[in-house]
Design a protein around this motif. Structure first.
Motif, PDB file in Angstrom:
ATOM      1  N   CYS A   1      55.153  26.057  33.528  1.00  0.00           N
ATOM      2  CA  CYS A   1      54.188  27.130  33.804  1.00  0.00           C
ATOM      3  C   CYS A   1      53.227  26.691  34.910  1.00  0.00           C
ATOM      4  N   GLU A   2      52.709  27.676  35.624  1.00  0.00           N
ATOM      5  CA  GLU A   2      51.849  27.413  36.782  1.00  0.00           C
ATOM      6  C   GLU A   2      50.586  26.636  36.417  1.00  0.00           C
ATOM      7  N   ASP A   3      49.987  26.930  35.275  1.00  0.00           N
ATOM      8  CA  ASP A   3      48.762  26.216  34.883  1.00  0.00           C
ATOM      9  C   ASP A   3      49.026  24.730  34.667  1.00  0.00           C
ATOM     10  N   PHE A   4      50.174  24.404  34.061  1.00  0.00           N
ATOM     11  CA  PHE A   4      50.475  22.995  33.833  1.00  0.00           C
ATOM     12  C   PHE A   4      50.791  22.292  35.154  1.00  0.00           C
ATOM     13  N   LYS A   5      51.504  22.965  36.031  1.00  0.00           N
ATOM     14  CA  LYS A   5      51.791  22.387  37.351  1.00  0.00           C
ATOM     15  C   LYS A   5      50.493  22.127  38.104  1.00  0.00           C
ATOM     16  N   ARG A   6      49.566  23.071  38.007  1.00  0.00           N
ATOM     17  CA  ARG A   6      48.249  22.910  38.636  1.00  0.00           C
ATOM     18  C   ARG A   6      47.530  21.695  38.052  1.00  0.00           C
ATOM     19  N   TYR A   7      47.602  21.543  36.726  1.00  0.00           N
ATOM     20  CA  TYR A   7      46.978  20.407  36.050  1.00  0.00           C
ATOM     21  C   TYR A   7      47.587  19.090  36.535  1.00  0.00           C
TER      22      TYR A   7
ATOM     23  N   LEU B   1      37.246  17.225  41.256  1.00  0.00           N
ATOM     24  CA  LEU B   1      37.035  17.045  39.823  1.00  0.00           C
ATOM     25  C   LEU B   1      36.850  18.386  39.130  1.00  0.00           C
ATOM     26  N   GLN B   2      36.211  19.336  39.816  1.00  0.00           N
ATOM     27  CA  GLN B   2      36.102  20.696  39.274  1.00  0.00           C
ATOM     28  C   GLN B   2      37.486  21.288  39.060  1.00  0.00           C
ATOM     29  N   GLU B   3      38.369  21.095  40.021  1.00  0.00           N
ATOM     30  CA  GLU B   3      39.727  21.621  39.913  1.00  0.00           C
ATOM     31  C   GLU B   3      40.451  20.984  38.724  1.00  0.00           C
ATOM     32  N   PHE B   4      40.287  19.669  38.562  1.00  0.00           N
ATOM     33  CA  PHE B   4      40.913  19.001  37.424  1.00  0.00           C
ATOM     34  C   PHE B   4      40.407  19.594  36.109  1.00  0.00           C
ATOM     35  N   LEU B   5      39.090  19.698  35.970  1.00  0.00           N
ATOM     36  CA  LEU B   5      38.515  20.207  34.718  1.00  0.00           C
ATOM     37  C   LEU B   5      38.933  21.652  34.455  1.00  0.00           C
ATOM     38  N   SER B   6      38.961  22.447  35.497  1.00  0.00           N
ATOM     39  CA  SER B   6      39.379  23.842  35.353  1.00  0.00           C
ATOM     40  C   SER B   6      40.846  23.936  34.931  1.00  0.00           C
ATOM     41  N   ALA B   7      41.701  23.149  35.553  1.00  0.00           N
ATOM     42  CA  ALA B   7      43.125  23.148  35.210  1.00  0.00           C
ATOM     43  C   ALA B   7      43.341  22.615  33.793  1.00  0.00           C
ATOM     44  N   GLU B   8      42.581  21.609  33.419  1.00  0.00           N
ATOM     45  CA  GLU B   8      42.690  21.047  32.070  1.00  0.00           C
ATOM     46  C   GLU B   8      42.323  22.096  31.023  1.00  0.00           C
ATOM     47  N   VAL B   9      41.251  22.827  31.254  1.00  0.00           N
ATOM     48  CA  VAL B   9      40.831  23.879  30.326  1.00  0.00           C
ATOM     49  C   VAL B   9      41.911  24.956  30.225  1.00  0.00           C
TER      50      VAL B   9
ATOM     51  N   VAL C   1      45.151  24.646  30.571  1.00  0.00           N
ATOM     52  CA  VAL C   1      46.262  24.138  29.756  1.00  0.00           C
ATOM     53  C   VAL C   1      45.848  24.071  28.285  1.00  0.00           C
ATOM     54  N   CYS C   2      44.647  23.629  28.016  1.00  0.00           N
ATOM     55  CA  CYS C   2      44.166  23.565  26.629  1.00  0.00           C
ATOM     56  C   CYS C   2      44.145  24.955  25.995  1.00  0.00           C
ATOM     57  N   ARG C   3      43.759  25.954  26.761  1.00  0.00           N
ATOM     58  CA  ARG C   3      43.745  27.325  26.229  1.00  0.00           C
ATOM     59  C   ARG C   3      45.156  27.805  25.888  1.00  0.00           C
ATOM     60  N   ILE C   4      46.126  27.437  26.696  1.00  0.00           N
ATOM     61  CA  ILE C   4      47.517  27.804  26.402  1.00  0.00           C
ATOM     62  C   ILE C   4      47.957  27.158  25.089  1.00  0.00           C
ATOM     63  N   VAL C   5      47.675  25.867  24.943  1.00  0.00           N
ATOM     64  CA  VAL C   5      48.059  25.150  23.726  1.00  0.00           C
ATOM     65  C   VAL C   5      47.346  25.749  22.512  1.00  0.00           C
ATOM     66  N   GLN C   6      46.065  26.089  22.647  1.00  0.00           N
ATOM     67  CA  GLN C   6      45.331  26.728  21.554  1.00  0.00           C
ATOM     68  C   GLN C   6      45.946  28.071  21.184  1.00  0.00           C
ATOM     69  N   GLN C   7      46.325  28.837  22.202  1.00  0.00           N
ATOM     70  CA  GLN C   7      46.924  30.147  21.942  1.00  0.00           C
ATOM     71  C   GLN C   7      48.271  30.003  21.234  1.00  0.00           C
ATOM     72  N   VAL C   8      49.074  29.033  21.644  1.00  0.00           N
ATOM     73  CA  VAL C   8      50.355  28.777  20.974  1.00  0.00           C
ATOM     74  C   VAL C   8      50.102  28.434  19.515  1.00  0.00           C
ATOM     75  N   ASN C   9      49.135  27.582  19.275  1.00  0.00           N
ATOM     76  CA  ASN C   9      48.794  27.188  17.906  1.00  0.00           C
ATOM     77  C   ASN C   9      48.344  28.394  17.086  1.00  0.00           C
ATOM     78  N   ARG C  10      47.452  29.219  17.663  1.00  0.00           N
ATOM     79  CA  ARG C  10      46.979  30.422  16.959  1.00  0.00           C
ATOM     80  C   ARG C  10      48.136  31.360  16.626  1.00  0.00           C
ATOM     81  N   GLU C  11      49.012  31.574  17.598  1.00  0.00           N
ATOM     82  CA  GLU C  11      50.151  32.473  17.391  1.00  0.00           C
ATOM     83  C   GLU C  11      51.059  31.961  16.279  1.00  0.00           C
TER      84      GLU C  11
END
Length: 148
Positions: free
Chosen positions: A52-58, A114-122, A124-134
């Motif tokens: 996914c694009e977010d993980f590639k960005r991360y 570093l802003q880009e790293f933190l933004s990309a990390e968040v 990816v974390c949101r995707i993982v959280q959403q998978v967990n919630r689902e």
């Protein structure tokens, strides 16, 4: 490929052989077959997330940060302190402590890399959280919270 399949685990590969009981010595063949299906689906999910694009960005942001060891160290210090603050069991004024942390690490917030790293990390974390919630919601899994 036979009955053995390879699954990823933090850049190392582990083999799952359905002929060998995994978690429970008394697990029946049906349980091993079920676990094989779950592990296969998990591997497919991991591949999907990696593509996914977010993980590639991360991953791209990680590569950039690693090229600057002094910034990487500062970023890791910030991430560790932020994690400890967010997961603290002590009663703290979270808003005040977050504000203090942001001031202490203002250089991290001002650095575009570093802003880009933190933004990309968040992201990816949101995707993982959403998978967990689902998964929890779809499985009708009763989630019991226990107070300590």
């Amino acid at each position: 490929m036979g009955d053995k399949m390879t699954f990823r685990r933090k850049k190392e590969h582990t083999e799952y052989d359905p002929a060998i009981p995994q978690e429970h010595a008394d697990a029946g063949k049906g349980e091993r077959t079920s676990m094989l299906a779950v592990r296969k689906s998990l591997d497919d999910l991991i591949v999907s997330l990696e593509n996914c694009e977010d993980f590639k960005r991360y991953k791209a942001a990680c590569t950039q940060v690693r090229m600057h060891p002094e910034k990487e160290q500062r970023l890791q210090e910030f991430r560790k302190k932020n994690y400890l603050l967010q997961n603290s069991r002590e009663s703290v004024d979270l808003f005040a402590e977050t504000d203090r942390l942001e001031k202490e690490y203002a250089d991290v917030y001002r650095d575009p890399m570093l802003q880009e790293f933190l933004s990309a990390e968040v992201a990816v974390c949101r995707i993982v959280q959403q998978v967990n919630r689902e998964m929890i919601n779809c499985l009708d899994f009763e989630n019991v919270l226990v107070d300590d």
